[in-house]
Design a protein around this motif. Structure first.
Motif, mmCIF file in Angstrom:
data_model
loop_
_atom_site.group_PDB
_atom_site.id
_atom_site.type_symbol
_atom_site.label_atom_id
_atom_site.label_comp_id
_atom_site.label_asym_id
_atom_site.label_seq_id
_atom_site.Cartn_x
_atom_site.Cartn_y
_atom_site.Cartn_z
ATOM 1 N N LYS A 65 41.024 24.239 40.269
ATOM 2 C CA LYS A 65 41.926 25.150 39.551
ATOM 3 C C LYS A 65 43.280 24.479 39.302
ATOM 4 C CE LYS A 65 39.807 29.541 40.927
ATOM 5 N NZ LYS A 65 40.005 30.874 41.528
ATOM 6 N N ASP A 120 37.938 43.663 36.672
ATOM 7 C CA ASP A 120 39.381 43.488 36.873
ATOM 8 C C ASP A 120 39.772 43.947 38.269
ATOM 9 O OD1 ASP A 120 40.590 42.950 33.969
ATOM 10 O OD2 ASP A 120 38.965 44.410 33.775
ATOM 11 N N PRO A 121 40.798 43.292 38.842
ATOM 12 C CA PRO A 121 41.207 43.646 40.210
ATOM 13 C C PRO A 121 41.549 45.128 40.402
ATOM 14 C CG PRO A 121 42.217 41.563 39.567
ATOM 15 C CD PRO A 121 41.526 42.103 38.342
ATOM 16 N N CYS A 176 53.479 42.662 39.165
ATOM 17 C CA CYS A 176 52.327 43.018 38.341
ATOM 18 C C CYS A 176 51.128 43.389 39.203
ATOM 19 C CB CYS A 176 51.988 41.815 37.463
ATOM 20 S SG CYS A 176 50.478 41.998 36.546
ATOM 21 N N LEU A 185 49.172 42.783 43.470
ATOM 22 C CA LEU A 185 49.246 42.288 44.852
ATOM 23 C C LEU A 185 47.826 42.076 45.351
ATOM 24 C CD1 LEU A 185 52.003 44.799 46.061
ATOM 25 C CD2 LEU A 185 52.338 42.363 45.612
ATOM 26 N N ASN A 211 36.160 33.493 41.264
ATOM 27 C CA ASN A 211 36.092 33.364 39.793
ATOM 28 C C ASN A 211 36.942 32.183 39.345
ATOM 29 O OD1 ASN A 211 38.530 34.786 40.565
ATOM 30 N ND2 ASN A 211 38.860 35.210 38.380
ATOM 31 N N GLY A 259 38.656 31.691 35.848
ATOM 32 C CA GLY A 259 38.891 32.221 34.504
ATOM 33 C C GLY A 259 38.578 33.710 34.469
ATOM 34 N N LEU A 268 37.989 39.178 43.697
ATOM 35 C CA LEU A 268 39.057 39.558 44.631
ATOM 36 C C LEU A 268 39.396 38.443 45.615
ATOM 37 C CD1 LEU A 268 38.102 43.262 45.428
ATOM 38 C CD2 LEU A 268 39.883 42.447 43.893
ATOM 39 N N THR A 269 38.517 37.447 45.725
ATOM 40 C CA THR A 269 38.744 36.392 46.715
ATOM 41 C C THR A 269 38.871 35.009 46.081
ATOM 42 O OG1 THR A 269 36.347 36.320 47.042
ATOM 43 C CG2 THR A 269 37.603 37.621 48.612
ATOM 44 N N GLY A 270 38.991 34.955 44.767
ATOM 45 C CA GLY A 270 39.206 33.667 44.111
ATOM 46 C C GLY A 270 37.916 32.936 43.771
ATOM 47 N N PRO A 292 43.230 35.392 33.838
ATOM 48 C CA PRO A 292 43.650 35.777 32.486
ATOM 49 C C PRO A 292 45.104 36.226 32.395
ATOM 50 C CG PRO A 292 42.213 37.446 33.435
ATOM 51 C CD PRO A 292 42.187 36.273 34.368
ATOM 52 N N VAL A 293 45.642 36.789 33.473
ATOM 53 C CA VAL A 293 47.058 37.169 33.444
ATOM 54 C C VAL A 293 47.918 35.917 33.681
ATOM 55 C CG1 VAL A 293 48.875 38.570 34.488
ATOM 56 C CG2 VAL A 293 46.588 39.539 34.209
ATOM 57 N N TYR A 304 44.571 43.932 48.307
ATOM 58 C CA TYR A 304 43.728 45.040 47.835
ATOM 59 C C TYR A 304 42.626 45.432 48.812
ATOM 60 C CZ TYR A 304 45.995 44.534 43.242
ATOM 61 O OH TYR A 304 46.902 44.470 42.221
HETATM 62 P P1 NDP Z 1 42.326 36.860 38.298
HETATM 63 O O1 NDP Z 1 41.218 36.500 37.395
HETATM 64 O O2 NDP Z 1 43.488 35.942 38.385
HETATM 65 O O3 NDP Z 1 41.667 37.071 39.735
HETATM 66 C C1 NDP Z 1 42.377 37.303 40.886
HETATM 67 C C2 NDP Z 1 42.819 35.972 41.512
HETATM 68 O O4 NDP Z 1 43.713 36.244 42.574
HETATM 69 C C3 NDP Z 1 41.718 35.196 42.191
HETATM 70 O O5 NDP Z 1 40.963 34.436 41.283
HETATM 71 C C4 NDP Z 1 42.501 34.308 43.143
HETATM 72 O O6 NDP Z 1 42.901 33.125 42.443
HETATM 73 C C5 NDP Z 1 43.776 35.121 43.409
HETATM 74 N N1 NDP Z 1 43.850 35.563 44.805
HETATM 75 C C6 NDP Z 1 43.019 36.415 45.438
HETATM 76 N N2 NDP Z 1 43.413 36.559 46.718
HETATM 77 C C7 NDP Z 1 44.509 35.786 46.883
HETATM 78 C C8 NDP Z 1 45.383 35.516 47.987
HETATM 79 N N3 NDP Z 1 45.188 36.072 49.177
HETATM 80 N N4 NDP Z 1 46.429 34.675 47.786
HETATM 81 C C9 NDP Z 1 46.624 34.110 46.587
HETATM 82 N N5 NDP Z 1 45.836 34.317 45.515
HETATM 83 C C10 NDP Z 1 44.794 35.150 45.662
HETATM 84 O O7 NDP Z 1 42.863 38.320 37.991
HETATM 85 P P2 NDP Z 1 43.690 38.909 36.760
HETATM 86 O O8 NDP Z 1 44.344 37.812 36.002
HETATM 87 O O9 NDP Z 1 42.840 39.877 36.046
HETATM 88 O O10 NDP Z 1 44.824 39.755 37.514
HETATM 89 C C11 NDP Z 1 45.922 39.120 38.142
HETATM 90 C C12 NDP Z 1 46.805 40.174 38.803
HETATM 91 O O11 NDP Z 1 47.349 41.024 37.804
HETATM 92 C C13 NDP Z 1 46.082 41.094 39.786
HETATM 93 O O12 NDP Z 1 46.937 41.334 40.888
HETATM 94 C C14 NDP Z 1 45.888 42.373 39.000
HETATM 95 O O13 NDP Z 1 45.776 43.492 39.823
HETATM 96 C C15 NDP Z 1 47.165 42.374 38.186
HETATM 97 N N6 NDP Z 1 47.134 43.207 36.986
HETATM 98 C C16 NDP Z 1 48.101 44.161 36.841
HETATM 99 C C17 NDP Z 1 48.184 44.933 35.725
HETATM 100 C C18 NDP Z 1 49.308 45.904 35.582
HETATM 101 O O14 NDP Z 1 49.327 46.681 34.635
HETATM 102 N N7 NDP Z 1 50.273 45.918 36.474
HETATM 103 C C19 NDP Z 1 47.174 44.821 34.659
HETATM 104 C C20 NDP Z 1 46.213 43.732 34.862
HETATM 105 C C21 NDP Z 1 46.200 42.972 36.000
HETATM 106 P P3 NDP Z 1 43.080 31.706 43.194
HETATM 107 O O15 NDP Z 1 41.696 31.224 43.503
HETATM 108 O O16 NDP Z 1 43.788 30.869 42.218
HETATM 109 O O17 NDP Z 1 43.865 31.981 44.427
#
Ligand code: NDP
Length: 336
Positions: A179, A44-45, A239, A241, A325, A327, A321-323, A154-155, A245
């Motif tokens: 995606k 998880d992030p 939620c 950013l 993944n 799912g 962290l960089t997309g 997942p979120v 990170y």
């Molecule tokens: P994801 O599986 O969605 O993975 C993170 C995704 O962020 C990547 O796959 C990528 O998707 C996208 N991403 C990464 N860098 C960038 C960027 N520079 N610009 C735009 N998109 C980017 O993660 P989760 O669903 O597990 O988590 C989603 C968010 O929710 C995170 O920020 C996490 O920290 C947060 N979170 C917060 C919680 C809380 O309690 N507040 C609890 C759980 C999660 P893509 O390829 O589509 O850009």
């Protein structure tokens, strides 16, 4: 027992030197404890924050300690009342093959309801985060427009699908054409690619009605594109950013906090950060009931990115962290 420990604190994106893979004997459970064999480890992030010693809402992993993380495990040996060998539990075993845990926080998993790995995703913490943040803070009404980025994760995927269940229009933003196509399959009304470099204009054209709820997962350039599209009285549950990170300092450029506060003021925006644990005690039973029902009815669908090999978790984590993944990112540790 193979395990991955934090070797040093990363500066920017984590590298191989920040981790240490070693092997120790399988631990023995004490009184009131169970020995668990990890089947699935969640990546998880938030773990990036735990690798840093910057002040945060949770204490960091100490250098030398095993990396933390939620796990779906099998009970191997039990010295605790109410738990028997062979049962499957959701716990917090971390990046290792075996863990010893006290049972207070363990949740038993019924493998009949859904694949057991989903308790790390749609039926677990990320699904709950979407549910609580959207319904408690976003409060979408029928006919409103809800936007979310990292929308195939997942979120984000759960945010969009609950928005649809509540009768709202769902706008999903994700990285890359595959995606974006998946977002359409999930039922998002509008699906946009943030990597085109033209998101601001595309949002303007695709969402002329504006945005009433922006569920903030990423920050950065996506937020810049969304801000001008927010309607009066829009709600912004903050939620995550994830775009920030790995940053070592604030991005270059003029101070834009004045413009941000100006938008908050003139459009009467509600911007409210949250950590999901705030809602866990009150809302978890309702979440599990609602989500199990939606899964059964096919109203919520999920996608997992399950990859083999604990030793590769550091590489998978950087993908997350960089997309890289697609799912919910899960490591198959002891699962066949
Ligand atoms: P994801 O599986 O969605 O993975 C993170 C995704 O962020 C990547 O796959 C990528 O998707 C996208 N991403 C990464 N860098 C960038 C960027 N520079 N610009 C735009 N998109 C980017 O993660 P989760 O669903 O597990 O988590 C989603 C968010 O929710 C995170 O920020 C996490 O920290 C947060 N979170 C917060 C919680 C809380 O309690 N507040 C609890 C759980 C999660 P893509 O390829 O589509 O850009």
């Amino acid at each position: 027992n193979h395990r991955i420990r934090l070797n040093s604190r990363p500066v920017g994106a984590p590298t191989a030197e920040n981790y240490l893979l070693d092997e120790v004997p399988v631990p023995t459970p004490g009184e009131g404890q169970v020995l668990l064999r990890t089947l699935y480890l969640s990546l998880d992030p938030y773990m990036r924050g735990r690798m840093s010693d910057a002040k945060s809402y949770a204490k960091p992993v100490e250098v030398g300690d095993v990396m933390v993380g939620a796990t779906v495990s099998e009970v191997v040996e039990s010295n605790a009342e109410g738990f028997t060998a062979g049962e499957i539990v959701l716990g917090y075993g971390g990046w290792q093959e075996y863990s010893v845990e006290s049972t207070g926080h363990l949740r038993k998993i019924d493998p009949e309801i859904a694949p057991i790995s989903t308790h790390l995703g749609v039926l677990g913490m990320p699904g709950f985060t979407a549910y609580a943040g959207l319904l408690e803070i976003g409060q979408p009404k029928a006919g409103e427009t809800v936007a979310v980025a990292a929308a195939t994760g997942p979120v984000g995927s759960v945010v969009g699908q609950i928005a649809k269940i509540k009768g709202a229009t769902a706008v999903g933003i994700a990285g890359g054409p595959d995606k974006v196509a998946h977002l359409r399959e999930l039922g998002f009304d509008v699906a946009l690619d943030h990597r085109t470099g033209n998101l601001r204009q595309e949002l303007k054209e695709a969402v002329p009605q504006g945005i009433d709820v922006y569920f903030e997962n990423v920050g950065g350039e996506v937020f810049d594109a969304v801000l001008p599209r927010l309607n009066t009285f829009a709600r912004v549950p903050v939620c995550g950013l994830v775009a920030n990170y790995n940053l070592t300092s604030l991005p270059e450029g003029p101070d834009r906090s004045g413009a941000l506060m100006g938008n908050i003021l003139s459009k009467s925006l509600l911007v409210r950060g949250f950590i999901q644990t705030e809602f866990a005690e009150r809302l978890t039973p309702q979440f599990l009931e609602d989500m199990s029902g939606w899964l059964k009815e096919g109203k919520v669908r999920f996608r997992e990115d399950i990859r083999p090999g604990l030793e590769k978790a550091p590489e998978y984590f950087n993908d997350l962290l960089t997309g890289g993944n697609f799912g919910k990112m899960v490591v198959a540790v002891g699962a066949e």
